[in-house]
Design a protein around this motif. Structure first.
Motif, PDB file in Angstrom:
ATOM      1  N   SER A 137     -32.793 -14.271  12.204  1.00  0.00           N
ATOM      2  CA  SER A 137     -33.461 -13.335  10.430  1.00  0.00           C
ATOM      3  C   SER A 137     -31.633 -12.808  10.591  1.00  0.00           C
ATOM      4  N   PRO A 138     -31.380 -11.900  10.019  1.00  0.00           N
ATOM      5  CA  PRO A 138     -29.734 -11.018   9.153  1.00  0.00           C
ATOM      6  C   PRO A 138     -30.335  -9.643  10.354  1.00  0.00           C
ATOM      7  N   GLU A 139     -31.200  -9.413  11.396  1.00  0.00           N
ATOM      8  CA  GLU A 139     -30.681  -8.329  12.489  1.00  0.00           C
ATOM      9  C   GLU A 139     -31.031  -8.972  13.522  1.00  0.00           C
ATOM     10  N   THR A 140     -31.610  -9.977  13.491  1.00  0.00           N
ATOM     11  CA  THR A 140     -31.589 -11.491  14.930  1.00  0.00           C
ATOM     12  C   THR A 140     -29.497 -11.664  14.745  1.00  0.00           C
ATOM     13  N   LYS A 141     -29.561 -11.978  13.750  1.00  0.00           N
ATOM     14  CA  LYS A 141     -27.331 -12.418  13.902  1.00  0.00           C
ATOM     15  C   LYS A 141     -26.652 -11.184  14.274  1.00  0.00           C
ATOM     16  N   ILE A 142     -26.985  -9.604  13.756  1.00  0.00           N
ATOM     17  CA  ILE A 142     -26.190  -8.935  14.424  1.00  0.00           C
ATOM     18  C   ILE A 142     -26.722  -9.080  15.899  1.00  0.00           C
ATOM     19  N   TYR A 143     -27.363  -9.138  16.454  1.00  0.00           N
ATOM     20  CA  TYR A 143     -27.893  -9.128  18.407  1.00  0.00           C
ATOM     21  C   TYR A 143     -27.345  -9.838  18.849  1.00  0.00           C
ATOM     22  N   VAL A 144     -26.862 -11.386  18.658  1.00  0.00           N
ATOM     23  CA  VAL A 144     -26.474 -12.439  19.164  1.00  0.00           C
ATOM     24  C   VAL A 144     -25.067 -12.386  19.200  1.00  0.00           C
ATOM     25  N   LEU A 145     -24.320 -11.429  17.600  1.00  0.00           N
ATOM     26  CA  LEU A 145     -23.591 -11.406  17.491  1.00  0.00           C
ATOM     27  C   LEU A 145     -23.119 -10.018  19.038  1.00  0.00           C
ATOM     28  N   ASN A 146     -23.332  -9.379  18.691  1.00  0.00           N
ATOM     29  CA  ASN A 146     -23.285  -8.575  19.803  1.00  0.00           C
ATOM     30  C   ASN A 146     -22.848  -8.858  21.436  1.00  0.00           C
ATOM     31  N   LEU A 147     -24.173  -9.914  20.823  1.00  0.00           N
ATOM     32  CA  LEU A 147     -24.173 -10.395  22.933  1.00  0.00           C
ATOM     33  C   LEU A 147     -22.735 -11.373  22.796  1.00  0.00           C
ATOM     34  N   TRP A 148     -22.337 -12.165  21.974  1.00  0.00           N
ATOM     35  CA  TRP A 148     -21.959 -12.797  21.753  1.00  0.00           C
ATOM     36  C   TRP A 148     -19.819 -12.163  22.036  1.00  0.00           C
ATOM     37  N   LYS A 149     -19.429 -10.626  21.893  1.00  0.00           N
ATOM     38  CA  LYS A 149     -18.784  -9.876  21.628  1.00  0.00           C
ATOM     39  C   LYS A 149     -18.996  -9.371  23.186  1.00  0.00           C
ATOM     40  N   ASP A 150     -19.322  -8.497  23.949  1.00  0.00           N
ATOM     41  CA  ASP A 150     -20.051  -8.508  25.051  1.00  0.00           C
ATOM     42  C   ASP A 150     -19.221  -9.070  26.566  1.00  0.00           C
ATOM     43  N   SER A 151     -19.862 -10.424  25.801  1.00  0.00           N
ATOM     44  CA  SER A 151     -19.113 -11.397  26.296  1.00  0.00           C
ATOM     45  C   SER A 151     -17.473 -12.029  27.240  1.00  0.00           C
ATOM     46  N   TYR A 152     -17.315 -11.074  25.617  1.00  0.00           N
ATOM     47  CA  TYR A 152     -15.843 -10.864  25.771  1.00  0.00           C
ATOM     48  C   TYR A 152     -15.477 -12.464  25.471  1.00  0.00           C
ATOM     49  N   GLY A 153     -15.424 -13.568  25.014  1.00  0.00           N
ATOM     50  CA  GLY A 153     -14.830 -15.108  24.209  1.00  0.00           C
ATOM     51  C   GLY A 153     -15.801 -16.040  25.765  1.00  0.00           C
ATOM     52  N   ASP A 154     -16.063 -15.629  26.354  1.00  0.00           N
ATOM     53  CA  ASP A 154     -16.597 -16.303  27.625  1.00  0.00           C
ATOM     54  C   ASP A 154     -17.631 -16.663  27.553  1.00  0.00           C
ATOM     55  N   ILE A 155     -17.711 -17.990  27.277  1.00  0.00           N
ATOM     56  CA  ILE A 155     -19.678 -18.843  27.182  1.00  0.00           C
ATOM     57  C   ILE A 155     -20.038 -18.679  27.247  1.00  0.00           C
ATOM     58  N   GLU A 156     -20.033 -19.003  29.323  1.00  0.00           N
ATOM     59  CA  GLU A 156     -21.539 -19.071  29.463  1.00  0.00           C
ATOM     60  C   GLU A 156     -21.737 -17.706  30.206  1.00  0.00           C
ATOM     61  N   LYS A 157     -20.821 -16.554  29.711  1.00  0.00           N
ATOM     62  CA  LYS A 157     -21.806 -15.448  29.632  1.00  0.00           C
ATOM     63  C   LYS A 157     -22.145 -15.314  29.176  1.00  0.00           C
ATOM     64  N   PHE A 158     -22.101 -15.523  27.565  1.00  0.00           N
ATOM     65  CA  PHE A 158     -22.807 -15.978  26.397  1.00  0.00           C
ATOM     66  C   PHE A 158     -24.357 -16.595  27.129  1.00  0.00           C
ATOM     67  N   LYS A 159     -23.861 -17.486  27.292  1.00  0.00           N
ATOM     68  CA  LYS A 159     -25.240 -18.400  27.452  1.00  0.00           C
ATOM     69  C   LYS A 159     -26.699 -17.055  28.329  1.00  0.00           C
ATOM     70  N   ALA A 160     -25.930 -16.927  29.333  1.00  0.00           N
ATOM     71  CA  ALA A 160     -26.917 -16.212  29.949  1.00  0.00           C
ATOM     72  C   ALA A 160     -26.927 -15.220  29.721  1.00  0.00           C
ATOM     73  N   SER A 161     -26.050 -14.289  29.199  1.00  0.00           N
ATOM     74  CA  SER A 161     -26.460 -13.259  27.646  1.00  0.00           C
ATOM     75  C   SER A 161     -28.142 -13.376  26.897  1.00  0.00           C
ATOM     76  N   LEU A 162     -27.697 -14.816  26.460  1.00  0.00           N
ATOM     77  CA  LEU A 162     -29.374 -15.014  26.136  1.00  0.00           C
ATOM     78  C   LEU A 162     -30.939 -15.214  26.548  1.00  0.00           C
ATOM     79  N   GLU A 163     -30.182 -15.681  27.801  1.00  0.00           N
ATOM     80  CA  GLU A 163     -30.674 -16.381  28.482  1.00  0.00           C
ATOM     81  C   GLU A 163     -31.438 -15.112  28.922  1.00  0.00           C
TER      82      GLU A 163
END
Length: 395
Positions: A137-163
């Motif tokens: 959803s629109p609000e969820t997109k923003i939240y997931v985008l923030n998780l990606w930014k907090d991962s600083y481009g690290d894909i594994e860290k992004f997956k861990a944030s989702l978990e």
């Protein structure tokens, strides 16, 4: 052994609460297993993550949180459950919805839907997140985008944030489920108290005045604790892997619950035989008169106040049998509701506290009763004095 009437009354009362709490827990587990409540609760929790929250009043939120058969109907959660990673988790038993989902499965499902399974261009990740892949959803997109930014481009860290996001939500999921089950236990507890005439106030009075019933109840409680070192069944969490994953395991769990329920039926029937009749009239009853008090007695035993509300017993003749119709039985049942409402409510609240609470308390009370011994110091001194030999007089 400590012979204290107040302690014995408490032990008997706690034992009754334990039996009914266990019975209510078994029934609630049967309901949860048969209706797939955990799977519904899991889907509701995932819906909280993927869907935007609707504007609702506080009352609407409370009512909605207590709905047992709630099944989210949002487009995002529906599409998420159609993803291959999630579809393979579905049960083959009663409920087609998965009753358990791991954080790794959630993370992979989101990741593969957003970015696919091939090479990922990090420069396009933010754009793909904002597209949402039809599951965010629109609000969820923003939240997931923030998780990606907090991962600083690290894909594994992004997956861990989702978990980690999923795990935090599942903790809330468990609390939501416990709250719903507690409401179920409260309702079941009141119905059971009403049907079995488990009036807390009446039970206390019975155990306080009837020495034989009190002693037998304490004996049953002690034997129960000795034969059951662990509680036979405890409520399971709302997002645990406790539901069946196949028809076979579903039937095995249901058979196990029914077996425990059968044993509890016997224990409750035995306890009720000491405390009195239930809230359903027998087919017939004989009316007697107590020579000491002049009050009418009923064989089998009936609640005097509720019985007098039945027309044929209000002016009953002594030493005569009375046969009851279905109408009389229903009248008596609802009379018991009115007469003992407060006692039934107290019992229901006690049952809603859960079987583990009463099992632990009963265990402690039994240990207290068996560990504390009466003070026999006076008797010992008296025996000591009697055993002292008289001093010899010198000539």
């Amino acid at each position: 052994m400590l012979n204290n009437v107040a302690l014995d009354v408490v032990i008997g009362l706690v034992f009754i609460f334990l039996l009914y709490s266990l019975f209510a827990t078994v029934v609630s587990e049967i309901i949860a297993t048969a209706l797939g409540l955990r799977a519904r609760n899991l889907m509701e929790s995932v819906g909280q993550m993927l869907e935007d929250e609707k504007d609702r009043s506080k009352l609407e939120k409370v009512i909605d949180s207590l709905r047992l058969m709630k099944k989210p109907d949002g487009d995002f959660v529906k599409k998420f459950y159609q993803l291959p990673e999630i579809k393979k988790l579905k049960n083959t038993g009663f409920s087609s919805l998965p009753s358990v989902m791991r954080s790794g499965s959630f993370s992979r499902a989101i990741y593969q839907k957003l970015f696919g399974a091939g090479f990922i261009d990090k420069d396009s990740i933010e754009a793909k997140i904002m597209e949402g892949g039809d599951i965010l959803s629109p609000e969820t997109k923003i939240y997931v985008l923030n998780l990606w930014k907090d991962s600083y481009g690290d894909i594994e860290k992004f997956k861990a944030s989702l978990e980690h996001w999923f795990d935090r939500t599942m903790e809330q999921c468990t609390e939501w489920y416990k709250r719903k089950i507690q409401v179920v236990l409260l309702i079941l507890g009141f119905v059971m108290a009403w049907c079995f005439n488990a009036d807390t106030i009446g039970i206390i009075h019975k155990l306080s005045t009837d020495k034989k019933a009190r002693e037998e109840m304490v004996t049953m409680a002690t034997a129960y604790i000795q034969n059951n070192k662990n509680i036979p069944i405890t409520p399971t969490n709302g997002c645990d892997s406790c539901d069946s994953v196949s028809v076979k395991s579903f039937n095995q769990k249901l058979d196990s619950l029914l077996k425990i329920k059968s044993q509890l039926d016997k224990d409750i029937a035995k306890a009720n035989s000491l405390l009195g009749s239930g809230s359903w009239l027998p087919d017939s009853v004989m009316v007697l008169k107590d020579s000491a008090t002049g009050k009418r007695l009923y064989i089998p035993e009936l609640d005097a106040t509720a019985a007098l509300k039945i027309s044929k017993l209000s002016n009953a003749t002594v030493n005569k049998y009375y046969v009851f119709s279905s109408c009389d039985k229903w009248h008596y049942l609802f009379s018991m509701f009115c007469v003992h409402f407060m006692g039934f409510l107290i019992t229901a609240i006690a049952i809603s506290l859960g079987a583990p609470f009463w099992f632990d308390m009963l265990n402690k009370l039994i240990q207290l009763r068996t560990s504390v011994k009466p003070d026999n110091s006076n008797d010992d001194n008296a025996n000591a004095n009697n055993n002292v030999s008289s001093p010899k007089r010198e000539a």
